[in-house]
Design a protein around this motif. Structure first.
Motif, PDB file in Angstrom:
ATOM      1  N   GLY A 110     -55.062 -21.825  33.684  1.00 27.94           N
ATOM      2  CA  GLY A 110     -54.299 -21.901  34.449  1.00 27.94           C
ATOM      3  C   GLY A 110     -53.962 -22.617  35.566  1.00 27.94           C
ATOM      4  O   GLY A 110     -53.712 -23.878  34.734  1.00 27.94           O
ATOM      5  N   GLU A 111     -53.847 -22.855  36.721  1.00 29.06           N
ATOM      6  CA  GLU A 111     -52.617 -24.124  37.220  1.00 29.06           C
ATOM      7  C   GLU A 111     -53.699 -25.144  38.114  1.00 29.06           C
ATOM      8  O   GLU A 111     -53.650 -26.095  36.759  1.00 29.06           O
ATOM      9  CB  GLU A 111     -51.641 -23.876  38.736  1.00 29.06           C
ATOM     10  CG  GLU A 111     -50.810 -24.744  39.005  1.00 29.06           C
ATOM     11  CD  GLU A 111     -50.303 -23.509  39.760  1.00 29.06           C
ATOM     12  OE1 GLU A 111     -49.801 -22.387  39.987  1.00 29.06           O
ATOM     13  OE2 GLU A 111     -49.551 -24.413  41.123  1.00 29.06           O
ATOM     14  N   ALA A 112     -54.189 -24.994  38.897  1.00 30.20           N
ATOM     15  CA  ALA A 112     -55.124 -25.676  39.511  1.00 30.20           C
ATOM     16  C   ALA A 112     -55.799 -24.938  40.415  1.00 30.20           C
ATOM     17  O   ALA A 112     -55.747 -23.918  41.161  1.00 30.20           O
ATOM     18  CB  ALA A 112     -54.145 -26.877  40.103  1.00 30.20           C
ATOM     19  N   PRO A 113     -56.817 -25.234  40.584  1.00 29.80           N
ATOM     20  CA  PRO A 113     -57.848 -24.719  42.868  1.00 29.80           C
ATOM     21  C   PRO A 113     -56.886 -24.765  43.195  1.00 29.80           C
ATOM     22  O   PRO A 113     -56.477 -25.559  43.990  1.00 29.80           O
ATOM     23  CB  PRO A 113     -59.408 -26.153  42.502  1.00 29.80           C
ATOM     24  CG  PRO A 113     -59.353 -27.383  41.018  1.00 29.80           C
ATOM     25  CD  PRO A 113     -57.880 -26.618  40.631  1.00 29.80           C
ATOM     26  N   GLY A 114     -57.783 -23.789  44.287  1.00 34.71           N
ATOM     27  CA  GLY A 114     -57.136 -23.015  45.611  1.00 34.71           C
ATOM     28  C   GLY A 114     -58.047 -23.788  46.071  1.00 34.71           C
ATOM     29  O   GLY A 114     -58.945 -24.334  46.280  1.00 34.71           O
ATOM     30  N   GLU A 117     -61.285 -22.432  45.278  1.00 39.83           N
ATOM     31  CA  GLU A 117     -62.053 -22.700  43.967  1.00 39.83           C
ATOM     32  C   GLU A 117     -62.163 -24.060  44.358  1.00 39.83           C
ATOM     33  O   GLU A 117     -63.687 -24.285  43.689  1.00 39.83           O
ATOM     34  CB  GLU A 117     -60.729 -22.895  42.852  1.00 39.83           C
ATOM     35  CG  GLU A 117     -60.199 -21.189  42.533  1.00 39.83           C
ATOM     36  CD  GLU A 117     -59.725 -20.238  43.609  1.00 39.83           C
ATOM     37  OE1 GLU A 117     -58.847 -21.648  43.951  1.00 39.83           O
ATOM     38  OE2 GLU A 117     -59.680 -19.291  42.788  1.00 39.83           O
ATOM     39  N   PRO A 123     -63.198 -21.776  38.868  1.00 39.70           N
ATOM     40  CA  PRO A 123     -61.509 -21.765  38.802  1.00 39.70           C
ATOM     41  C   PRO A 123     -61.669 -20.070  39.444  1.00 39.70           C
ATOM     42  O   PRO A 123     -62.390 -19.055  38.868  1.00 39.70           O
ATOM     43  CB  PRO A 123     -61.067 -21.830  37.357  1.00 39.70           C
ATOM     44  CG  PRO A 123     -62.678 -21.741  36.262  1.00 39.70           C
ATOM     45  CD  PRO A 123     -63.471 -22.273  37.938  1.00 39.70           C
ATOM     46  N   PHE A 124     -60.652 -19.233  39.596  1.00 36.73           N
ATOM     47  CA  PHE A 124     -60.120 -18.214  39.700  1.00 36.73           C
ATOM     48  C   PHE A 124     -61.442 -18.037  40.382  1.00 36.73           C
ATOM     49  O   PHE A 124     -61.505 -16.155  40.450  1.00 36.73           O
ATOM     50  CB  PHE A 124     -59.839 -17.417  38.189  1.00 36.73           C
ATOM     51  CG  PHE A 124     -58.044 -18.059  38.234  1.00 36.73           C
ATOM     52  CD1 PHE A 124     -57.237 -17.725  38.741  1.00 36.73           C
ATOM     53  CD2 PHE A 124     -58.176 -18.514  37.067  1.00 36.73           C
ATOM     54  CE1 PHE A 124     -55.460 -17.814  38.078  1.00 36.73           C
ATOM     55  CE2 PHE A 124     -56.510 -19.006  36.609  1.00 36.73           C
ATOM     56  CZ  PHE A 124     -55.341 -18.679  37.017  1.00 36.73           C
ATOM     57  N   ASN A 156     -58.553 -24.534  33.990  1.00 35.08           N
ATOM     58  CA  ASN A 156     -57.413 -24.843  34.647  1.00 35.08           C
ATOM     59  C   ASN A 156     -56.270 -26.416  34.177  1.00 35.08           C
ATOM     60  O   ASN A 156     -56.854 -26.818  33.539  1.00 35.08           O
ATOM     61  CB  ASN A 156     -57.106 -25.328  36.129  1.00 35.08           C
ATOM     62  CG  ASN A 156     -57.383 -23.779  37.104  1.00 35.08           C
ATOM     63  OD1 ASN A 156     -56.375 -22.559  36.685  1.00 35.08           O
ATOM     64  ND2 ASN A 156     -58.469 -24.374  37.638  1.00 35.08           N
ATOM     65  N   HIS A 229     -48.881 -14.873  36.626  1.00 32.63           N
ATOM     66  CA  HIS A 229     -49.349 -15.100  37.116  1.00 32.63           C
ATOM     67  C   HIS A 229     -50.368 -14.659  38.635  1.00 32.63           C
ATOM     68  O   HIS A 229     -49.510 -13.912  38.814  1.00 32.63           O
ATOM     69  CB  HIS A 229     -49.152 -17.319  37.916  1.00 32.63           C
ATOM     70  CG  HIS A 229     -50.555 -17.785  38.764  1.00 32.63           C
ATOM     71  ND1 HIS A 229     -51.491 -17.415  39.816  1.00 32.63           N
ATOM     72  CD2 HIS A 229     -51.710 -18.927  38.165  1.00 32.63           C
ATOM     73  CE1 HIS A 229     -52.424 -18.376  40.142  1.00 32.63           C
ATOM     74  NE2 HIS A 229     -52.036 -19.267  38.493  1.00 32.63           N
TER      75      HIS A 229
HETATM   76  N1  URA Z   1     -55.048 -19.959  40.476  1.00 28.30           N
HETATM   77  C1  URA Z   1     -55.241 -20.783  39.490  1.00 28.30           C
HETATM   78  O1  URA Z   1     -54.496 -21.157  39.470  1.00 28.30           O
HETATM   79  N2  URA Z   1     -55.902 -21.581  39.259  1.00 28.30           N
HETATM   80  C2  URA Z   1     -57.017 -21.210  39.983  1.00 28.30           C
HETATM   81  O2  URA Z   1     -58.410 -21.957  39.784  1.00 28.30           O
HETATM   82  C3  URA Z   1     -57.025 -20.742  41.059  1.00 28.30           C
HETATM   83  C4  URA Z   1     -56.118 -19.667  41.594  1.00 28.30           C
END
Ligand code: URA
Ligand code: URA
Length: 256
Positions: A110-114, A117, A123-124, A156, A229
Protein backbone atom coordinates in the motif's frame (compact mmCIF):
# COMPACT_ATOMS: atom_id res chain seq x y z
CA UNK A 1 19.90 17.45 5.43
CA UNK A 2 20.19 18.65 9.01
CA UNK A 3 22.14 16.65 11.52
CA UNK A 4 21.27 16.22 15.15
CA UNK A 5 24.57 16.92 16.89
CA UNK A 6 25.50 15.94 20.36
CA UNK A 7 26.84 18.59 22.71
CA UNK A 8 30.55 17.83 22.26
CA UNK A 9 30.41 17.60 18.48
CA UNK A 10 28.41 20.82 18.30
CA UNK A 11 30.90 22.57 20.54
CA UNK A 12 33.83 21.32 18.46
CA UNK A 13 32.15 22.65 15.31
CA UNK A 14 31.52 26.00 16.94
CA UNK A 15 35.10 26.28 18.17
CA UNK A 16 36.35 25.45 14.70
CA UNK A 17 34.13 28.13 13.18
CA UNK A 18 35.34 30.68 15.73
CA UNK A 19 38.92 29.68 14.82
CA UNK A 20 38.07 30.47 11.23
CA UNK A 21 36.91 33.91 12.26
CA UNK A 22 33.16 33.38 12.26
CA UNK A 23 31.70 35.72 14.85
CA UNK A 24 28.09 35.97 13.70
CA UNK A 25 25.45 33.36 12.88
CA UNK A 26 24.77 34.66 9.41
CA UNK A 27 24.19 32.95 6.06
CA UNK A 28 25.60 33.52 2.59
CA UNK A 29 22.43 35.23 1.43
CA UNK A 30 19.84 37.28 3.37
CA UNK A 31 16.73 35.50 4.65
CA UNK A 32 13.46 37.39 5.06
CA UNK A 33 12.18 35.78 8.24
CA UNK A 34 8.96 37.77 8.15
CA UNK A 35 7.85 36.09 4.94
CA UNK A 36 9.53 32.70 5.34
CA UNK A 37 7.05 29.99 6.33
CA UNK A 38 7.62 28.50 9.75
CA UNK A 39 9.32 25.12 9.46
CA UNK A 40 6.88 22.34 10.27
CA UNK A 41 7.39 20.91 13.72
CA UNK A 42 10.12 23.36 14.65
CA UNK A 43 9.74 26.16 17.12
CA UNK A 44 10.26 29.58 15.60
CA UNK A 45 13.61 30.95 16.58
CA UNK A 46 14.44 34.66 16.64
CA UNK A 47 18.11 33.98 15.98
CA UNK A 48 19.55 32.56 12.79
CA UNK A 49 20.79 29.30 14.27
CA UNK A 50 23.83 27.90 12.45
CA UNK A 51 22.66 25.02 10.33
CA UNK A 52 25.11 22.20 9.81
CA UNK A 53 24.86 20.86 6.29
CA UNK A 54 25.84 17.26 5.93
CA UNK A 55 25.70 16.89 2.20
CA UNK A 56 28.07 13.96 2.35
CA UNK A 57 25.28 11.76 3.77
CA UNK A 58 23.05 10.49 0.98
CA UNK A 59 19.94 8.98 2.58
CA UNK A 60 19.26 6.76 -0.43
CA UNK A 61 22.75 5.25 -0.21
CA UNK A 62 22.36 4.82 3.55
CA UNK A 63 19.01 3.11 2.99
CA UNK A 64 20.47 0.72 0.43
CA UNK A 65 23.27 -0.24 2.81
CA UNK A 66 20.87 -0.72 5.72
CA UNK A 67 18.45 -2.78 3.62
CA UNK A 68 21.26 -4.96 2.32
CA UNK A 69 22.48 -5.65 5.85
CA UNK A 70 19.10 -7.12 6.74
CA UNK A 71 19.05 -10.87 6.16
CA UNK A 72 15.64 -11.54 7.72
CA UNK A 73 12.33 -9.73 8.08
CA UNK A 74 13.06 -9.10 11.75
CA UNK A 75 16.45 -7.58 10.87
CA UNK A 76 14.80 -5.44 8.21
CA UNK A 77 12.21 -4.21 10.68
CA UNK A 78 15.01 -3.21 13.07
CA UNK A 79 17.05 -1.47 10.34
CA UNK A 80 14.04 0.52 9.18
CA UNK A 81 12.91 1.47 12.63
CA UNK A 82 16.41 2.78 13.38
CA UNK A 83 16.82 4.59 10.02
CA UNK A 84 17.34 8.22 11.02
CA UNK A 85 17.09 10.08 7.70
CA UNK A 86 13.35 10.20 7.01
CA UNK A 87 11.79 13.13 8.83
CA UNK A 88 8.34 11.54 8.76
CA UNK A 89 9.43 9.42 11.70
CA UNK A 90 9.44 12.50 13.90
CA UNK A 91 5.80 13.34 13.30
CA UNK A 92 4.50 9.77 13.50
CA UNK A 93 3.31 7.99 16.59
CA UNK A 94 4.10 4.49 15.34
CA UNK A 95 6.45 2.70 13.04
CA UNK A 96 4.24 0.49 10.84
CA UNK A 97 6.09 -2.46 9.31
CA UNK A 98 3.66 -5.16 8.19
CA UNK A 99 0.76 -7.39 9.07
CA UNK A 100 -0.47 -10.82 8.09
CA UNK A 101 1.45 -13.97 7.26
CA UNK A 102 4.99 -13.49 5.87
CA UNK A 103 4.72 -16.92 4.23
CA UNK A 104 1.72 -15.77 2.15
CA UNK A 105 1.87 -16.34 -1.60
CA UNK A 106 0.40 -12.85 -2.04
CA UNK A 107 1.97 -9.64 -0.77
CA UNK A 108 0.12 -6.33 -0.82
CA UNK A 109 2.04 -3.06 -0.97
CA UNK A 110 0.00 0.00 0.00
CA UNK A 111 0.91 3.63 0.39
CA UNK A 112 1.48 4.77 3.96
CA UNK A 113 -0.14 4.54 7.36
CA UNK A 114 -3.11 6.80 7.98
CA UNK A 115 -4.48 7.92 11.30
CA UNK A 116 -5.76 4.54 12.50
CA UNK A 117 -2.65 2.72 11.34
CA UNK A 118 -0.48 5.27 13.11
CA UNK A 119 -2.41 4.67 16.32
CA UNK A 120 -2.45 0.87 16.11
CA UNK A 121 0.97 0.34 14.52
CA UNK A 122 -0.46 -1.98 11.81
CA UNK A 123 -1.12 -1.40 8.11
CA UNK A 124 -4.65 -1.17 6.71
CA UNK A 125 -6.71 -1.21 9.88
CA UNK A 126 -8.85 1.90 9.27
CA UNK A 127 -11.89 2.17 6.97
CA UNK A 128 -9.86 1.46 3.82
CA UNK A 129 -8.26 -1.51 5.54
CA UNK A 130 -11.62 -2.93 6.55
CA UNK A 131 -12.73 -2.69 2.92
CA UNK A 132 -9.49 -4.41 1.86
CA UNK A 133 -10.26 -7.25 4.27
CA UNK A 134 -13.80 -7.62 2.87
CA UNK A 135 -12.49 -7.58 -0.70
CA UNK A 136 -10.05 -10.41 -0.12
CA UNK A 137 -12.46 -12.31 2.08
CA UNK A 138 -14.71 -12.48 -0.98
CA UNK A 139 -12.06 -14.65 -2.71
CA UNK A 140 -11.36 -16.70 0.41
CA UNK A 141 -8.21 -14.83 1.45
CA UNK A 142 -7.25 -12.93 4.58
CA UNK A 143 -4.37 -11.80 6.71
CA UNK A 144 -5.25 -14.15 9.57
CA UNK A 145 -4.96 -17.33 7.47
CA UNK A 146 -2.12 -19.65 8.43
CA UNK A 147 -2.28 -21.44 5.08
CA UNK A 148 0.06 -19.63 2.66
CA UNK A 149 -2.38 -20.07 -0.24
CA UNK A 150 -5.13 -18.14 1.54
CA UNK A 151 -2.97 -15.79 3.55
CA UNK A 152 -2.06 -12.14 2.89
CA UNK A 153 1.11 -10.34 3.80
CA UNK A 154 0.67 -6.56 3.90
CA UNK A 155 3.06 -3.63 3.96
CA UNK A 156 3.31 -0.04 2.67
CA UNK A 157 5.77 2.08 0.73
CA UNK A 158 6.24 4.21 3.85
CA UNK A 159 6.31 2.98 7.45
CA UNK A 160 5.46 6.36 8.98
CA UNK A 161 2.29 8.41 8.57
CA UNK A 162 2.81 11.60 6.55
CA UNK A 163 1.33 14.69 8.23
CA UNK A 164 -2.35 15.15 7.28
CA UNK A 165 -2.00 12.04 5.09
CA UNK A 166 -0.29 14.11 2.40
CA UNK A 167 1.35 12.28 -0.50
CA UNK A 168 4.91 11.22 0.23
CA UNK A 169 7.54 13.45 -1.37
CA UNK A 170 9.83 12.02 -4.07
CA UNK A 171 12.74 12.24 -1.61
CA UNK A 172 10.84 10.30 1.07
CA UNK A 173 9.83 7.66 -1.46
CA UNK A 174 13.38 7.35 -2.83
CA UNK A 175 14.94 6.82 0.60
CA UNK A 176 12.38 4.26 1.76
CA UNK A 177 12.22 2.31 -1.48
CA UNK A 178 15.36 0.19 -0.88
CA UNK A 179 13.63 -1.13 2.23
CA UNK A 180 10.45 -2.00 0.32
CA UNK A 181 12.34 -3.89 -2.37
CA UNK A 182 14.32 -5.76 0.29
CA UNK A 183 11.04 -6.47 2.08
CA UNK A 184 9.69 -8.09 -1.10
CA UNK A 185 12.92 -10.09 -1.58
CA UNK A 186 12.87 -11.40 1.97
CA UNK A 187 9.15 -12.22 2.05
CA UNK A 188 9.51 -13.73 -1.44
CA UNK A 189 5.82 -13.79 -2.38
CA UNK A 190 4.71 -15.33 -5.67
CA UNK A 191 2.53 -12.34 -6.53
CA UNK A 192 2.61 -8.68 -5.54
CA UNK A 193 -0.44 -6.40 -5.45
CA UNK A 194 0.30 -2.70 -5.95
CA UNK A 195 -2.45 -0.81 -4.15
CA UNK A 196 -2.96 2.56 -5.82
CA UNK A 197 -0.82 5.20 -7.46
CA UNK A 198 1.87 5.66 -4.83
CA UNK A 199 2.67 1.97 -4.81
CA UNK A 200 2.81 1.90 -8.64
CA UNK A 201 4.96 5.01 -8.61
CA UNK A 202 7.39 3.45 -6.14
CA UNK A 203 7.69 -0.03 -7.61
CA UNK A 204 6.98 0.52 -11.32
CA UNK A 205 8.11 4.12 -11.63
CA UNK A 206 4.72 4.95 -13.15
CA UNK A 207 1.42 6.45 -12.12
CA UNK A 208 -1.93 6.31 -13.83
CA UNK A 209 -3.77 3.66 -11.85
CA UNK A 210 -6.89 3.99 -14.00
CA UNK A 211 -4.97 2.56 -16.93
CA UNK A 212 -2.60 0.33 -14.99
CA UNK A 213 -5.15 -1.50 -12.85
CA UNK A 214 -5.86 -5.01 -13.96
CA UNK A 215 -2.77 -5.09 -16.21
CA UNK A 216 -0.15 -7.55 -15.01
CA UNK A 217 3.26 -5.99 -14.48
CA UNK A 218 6.56 -7.30 -13.19
CA UNK A 219 8.21 -6.30 -9.94
CA UNK A 220 11.58 -7.84 -9.11
CA UNK A 221 10.87 -10.76 -11.38
CA UNK A 222 7.44 -11.45 -9.90
CA UNK A 223 4.02 -10.89 -11.41
CA UNK A 224 2.49 -7.74 -9.94
CA UNK A 225 -1.08 -6.51 -10.27
CA UNK A 226 -1.93 -2.84 -9.83
CA UNK A 227 -5.35 -2.34 -8.21
CA UNK A 228 -7.48 0.59 -7.15
CA UNK A 229 -6.73 1.62 -3.61
CA UNK A 230 -9.60 0.75 -1.23
CA UNK A 231 -9.60 4.38 -0.01
CA UNK A 232 -10.44 5.35 -3.60
CA UNK A 233 -13.19 2.72 -3.73
CA UNK A 234 -14.75 4.25 -0.62
CA UNK A 235 -15.10 7.50 -2.56
CA UNK A 236 -15.94 5.87 -5.91
CA UNK A 237 -18.00 2.76 -5.10
CA UNK A 238 -18.88 2.26 -8.78
CA UNK A 239 -15.25 1.27 -9.38
CA UNK A 240 -15.71 -1.83 -7.24
CA UNK A 241 -16.76 -3.60 -10.42
CA UNK A 242 -13.22 -3.34 -11.83
CA UNK A 243 -11.79 -4.36 -8.47
CA UNK A 244 -13.92 -7.47 -8.46
CA UNK A 245 -12.49 -8.39 -11.86
CA UNK A 246 -8.97 -7.86 -10.48
CA UNK A 247 -9.68 -10.06 -7.47
CA UNK A 248 -10.89 -12.84 -9.75
CA UNK A 249 -7.75 -12.46 -11.88
CA UNK A 250 -5.63 -12.84 -8.75
CA UNK A 251 -7.53 -15.91 -7.65
CA UNK A 252 -7.15 -17.47 -11.10
CA UNK A 253 -3.44 -16.75 -11.19
CA UNK A 254 -2.93 -18.30 -7.75
CA UNK A 255 -4.83 -21.41 -8.88
CA UNK A 256 -2.52 -21.99 -11.86
N1 URA B 1 -3.76 3.21 3.24
C1 URA B 1 -2.62 2.61 2.88
O1 URA B 1 -2.16 2.71 1.76
N2 URA B 1 -1.97 1.90 3.80
C2 URA B 1 -2.43 1.75 5.04
O2 URA B 1 -1.78 1.07 5.81
C3 URA B 1 -3.64 2.37 5.38
C4 URA B 1 -4.28 3.10 4.47
N1 URA C 1 -5.59 7.37 -6.79
C1 URA C 1 -4.81 6.51 -6.16
O1 URA C 1 -3.77 6.86 -5.65
N2 URA C 1 -5.17 5.23 -6.11
C2 URA C 1 -6.28 4.78 -6.68
O2 URA C 1 -6.54 3.58 -6.59
C3 URA C 1 -7.11 5.68 -7.33
C4 URA C 1 -6.76 6.98 -7.38
Amino acid sequence: MELQLDYHTALAWLEWQVELGADEAIGESPVDRFSAPEPVGAAASPVAAPVVKADEVDPVVEARLAAKRADSLEALRAEMEAFPHCDLRRGARSFVFSDGNPAARLMIVGEAPGRDEDIQGKPFVGRAGQLLDRMFDAIGMGRAHSDAAQALYITNILPWRPPQNRDPSPAEMAMMLPFVTRHIELAAPEIVVLMGNISCDGLLGRRGITRLRGQWQEVQGRPALPMFHPAYLLRQPAKKRETWADLLALKARLAR
